[in-house]
Write a protein that holds these residues in place. Structure first.
Motif, PDB file in Angstrom:
ATOM      1  N   GLN A   8       0.834  -1.205   0.000  1.00  0.00           N
ATOM      2  CA  GLN A   8       0.000   0.000   0.000  1.00  0.00           C
ATOM      3  C   GLN A   8       0.865   1.251   0.000  1.00  0.00           C
ATOM      4  OE1 GLN A   8      -2.438   1.095   3.375  1.00  0.00           O
ATOM      5  NE2 GLN A   8      -3.604   2.466   2.041  1.00  0.00           N
ATOM      6  N   VAL A   9       0.408   2.280  -0.716  1.00  0.00           N
ATOM      7  CA  VAL A   9       1.159   3.537  -0.704  1.00  0.00           C
ATOM      8  C   VAL A   9       0.317   4.674  -0.148  1.00  0.00           C
ATOM      9  CG1 VAL A   9       2.750   2.998  -2.609  1.00  0.00           C
ATOM     10  CG2 VAL A   9       0.558   4.084  -3.116  1.00  0.00           C
ATOM     11  N   ILE A  10       1.022   5.589   0.503  1.00  0.00           N
ATOM     12  CA  ILE A  10       0.417   6.852   0.926  1.00  0.00           C
ATOM     13  C   ILE A  10       1.081   7.914   0.059  1.00  0.00           C
ATOM     14  CG2 ILE A  10       0.103   8.490   2.828  1.00  0.00           C
ATOM     15  CD1 ILE A  10       0.695   6.186   4.737  1.00  0.00           C
ATOM     16  N   THR A  11       0.315   8.821  -0.483  1.00  0.00           N
ATOM     17  CA  THR A  11       0.916   9.857  -1.315  1.00  0.00           C
ATOM     18  C   THR A  11       0.022  11.093  -1.351  1.00  0.00           C
ATOM     19  OG1 THR A  11       2.017  10.228  -3.435  1.00  0.00           O
ATOM     20  CG2 THR A  11      -0.079   9.066  -3.531  1.00  0.00           C
ATOM     21  N   GLN A  12       0.522  12.124  -2.025  1.00  0.00           N
ATOM     22  CA  GLN A  12      -0.239  13.382  -2.122  1.00  0.00           C
ATOM     23  C   GLN A  12      -1.208  13.298  -3.288  1.00  0.00           C
ATOM     24  OE1 GLN A  12       2.050  17.206  -2.042  1.00  0.00           O
ATOM     25  NE2 GLN A  12       1.124  17.526  -4.037  1.00  0.00           N
ATOM     26  N   GLU A  13      -2.398  13.830  -3.118  1.00  0.00           N
ATOM     27  CA  GLU A  13      -3.369  13.756  -4.216  1.00  0.00           C
ATOM     28  C   GLU A  13      -2.865  14.539  -5.433  1.00  0.00           C
ATOM     29  OE1 GLU A  13      -6.471  17.411  -3.141  1.00  0.00           O
ATOM     30  OE2 GLU A  13      -7.207  15.356  -3.212  1.00  0.00           O
ATOM     31  N   THR A  14      -3.302  14.103  -6.590  1.00  0.00           N
ATOM     32  CA  THR A  14      -2.836  14.713  -7.833  1.00  0.00           C
ATOM     33  C   THR A  14      -3.927  14.572  -8.893  1.00  0.00           C
ATOM     34  OG1 THR A  14      -1.283  14.475  -9.672  1.00  0.00           O
ATOM     35  CG2 THR A  14      -1.665  12.500  -8.395  1.00  0.00           C
TER      36      THR A  14
END
Ligand SMILES: Cc1cc2nc3c(=O)[nH]c(=O)nc-3n(C[C@H](O)[C@H](O)[C@H](O)COP(=O)(O)OP(=O)(O)OC[C@H]3O[C@@H](n4cnc5c(N)ncnc54)[C@H](O)[C@@H]3O)c2cc1C
Length: 412
Positions: free
Chosen positions: A351-357
């Motif tokens: 699973q990844v956590i990232t900034q919305e884009t």
């Protein structure tokens, strides 16, 4: 597909330039210039050296006091909100024009969020005759025979930058005089701009072409001569295609009117792949969040950035070097070159956590990894209806009073 490999970005800036050149032997264009070095520190330096009053007076001139903030905003080294707040606090309404231009960036991004891949196709039927000739080498190599256009192209290739007015003239020349397919030109242009960003770029090309505006953008020699200080015209001996009145150019460029149909372009979907049963979490650092102060860097998970050919494959050398500068400031980020899926699988990530884009390609790449999208602070804390996203003027009627205050807002 090339096998994924882990990169080790050098701390020394000269070494870094050479290292990236060796890792991306096929990347076109020049080395990154010192004055465009990437990273948050350089972004802040640029932000702190803005002269908003001069910007107000002369931003449309090719040698005007523009900010050069765009590559830093594009890669998240500095945020739009902090830049807006900093300029507003320091200069108040003396910085009206600059604050207004910041809003344009937000507007294009909002449209990208709302429309996704649709921004790569014509948003509306063209209002005038446009055509779809292939992009020629004489344009991409700066051999058009017009000193102004060749000068703009060489500047782009050598530095990764072009002034906003030059971008408008160049796009208008390509679309309306050469009748080249705006989409091919926009893709090429974006790959060479240090600030290359699909929202600001593709939607600006559509604005020029009249597929996201009510009329085409075109200009004449007098306009170009005035805002370049005759830099190119003074010694030009070419047969100038712009040396005419607006009425004459309108007649010459746009008759007859085309049947108004919006052209659709296909976007190649990325291969769908699955991941299941792998518990490990990682922070995925994508190319819009390259700040040493990013909040996700504080999470207790591995942080991974991938130079992925599916995203960065066409990028010019100086763009890749700019990104490497940014990454070199960010502690504990693993930098990889290869296929994102392969890298994350090899690292045992489920699973990844990232900034919305709004970038659908990044979203597709991360889809198998159940991404958790951390929101970015909104420019104006308000929902903007799809109707308002049809034109900047409608967006600004809503957003302007909120970000400037009712007393300061004036209709453009
Ligand atoms: C055909 C075309 C393609 C473009 N492609 C891009 C692109 O890929 N990436 C990109 O960031 N901008 C793009 N722009 C918008 C604009 O030209 C650049 O943002 C600006 O020239 C960047 O230089 P600056 O930072 O010195 O701008 P300044 O004039 O100093 O403006 C300050 C900031 O305001 C924002 N801004 C200013 N003008 C615009 C504008 N017209 N649209 C959106 N934001 C604006 C930018 O974030 C910019 O950094 C394009 C414009 C055209 C006409």
């Amino acid at each position: 597909m090339i096998p994924a490999k882990k990169l080790s970005i050098p701390c020394d800036s000269e070494e870094r330039l050479h290292y990236i050149k060796r890792q991306f032997p096929a990347a076109e264009g020049s080395d990154l210039r010192h004055e465009w070095a990437g990273g948050r520190l350089n972004g802040l330096k640029k932000l702190n050296s803005i002269d908003a009053a001069a910007y107000n007076r002369n931003r449309n001139f090719i040698n005007g006091s523009v900010t050069h903030l765009s590559p830093y905003l594009r890669h998240g080294c500095i945020t739009l909100n902090e830049s807006f707040a900093s300029v507003k606090n320091r200069f108040g309404m003396e910085a009206e024009k600059l604050l207004f231009e910041f809003a344009w960036r937000d507007f294009w991004r909002q449209v990208w969020f709302a429309e996704g891949h649709a921004i790569y196709s014509e948003m509306e039927p063209p209002k005038v005759a446009i055509a779809y000739a292939p992009l020629n080498d004489f344009v991409t190599q700066g051999n058009t025979g017009l000193p102004c256009m060749d000068g703009f192209i060489h500047e782009l290739i050598n530095t990764g930058y072009m002034h906003n007015h030059a971008r408008m003239w160049f796009a208008s020349y390509v679309v309306h005089h050469l009748k080249i397919d705006w989409r091919a030109a926009a893709d090429w242009f974006e790959a060479h701009l240090l600030d290359g960003d699909s929202a600001s770029n593709h939607l600006s090309w559509q604005w020029v072409a009249s597929t996201f505006s009510s009329k085409p953008y075109f200009f004449n020699k007098e306009n170009l001569g005035r805002f370049t200080g005759e830099k190119y015209c003074a010694s030009c001996t070419a047969a100038c295609p712009f040396n005419a009145s607006y009425e004459q150019l309108n007649e010459r460029l746009f008759k007859p009117i085309l049947a108004p149909i919006a052209k659709q372009y296909s976007v190649t979907p990325l291969t769908k792949r699955a991941v299941s049963g792998i518990p490990a979490i990682a922070v995925f650092i994508h190319d819009e969040m390259l700040s040493a102060a990013h909040i996700l860097l504080t999470k207790p998970f591995p942080k991974i950035f991938v130079f992925d050919p599916q995203i960065h494959g066409a990028w010019s050398l100086n763009r890749l070097q700019f990104v490497a500068d940014c990454l070199s400031e960010m502690e504990d980020v693993e930098v990889w070159l290869g296929d994102t899926y392969e890298v994350l699988m090899a690292r045992g990530v489920g699973q990844v956590i990232t900034q919305e884009t709004p970038n659908c390609k990044i979203k597709e790449l991360l889809m198998p990894f159940s991404p958790k999208w951390e929101p970015v602070a909104k420019f104006a804390n308000v929902e903007i209806s799809p109707q308002r996203l049809k034109r900047f003027s409608r967006y600004w009627e809503k957003v302007g009073p909120l970000v400037l205050g009712d007393d300061n807002y004036r209709k453009p």
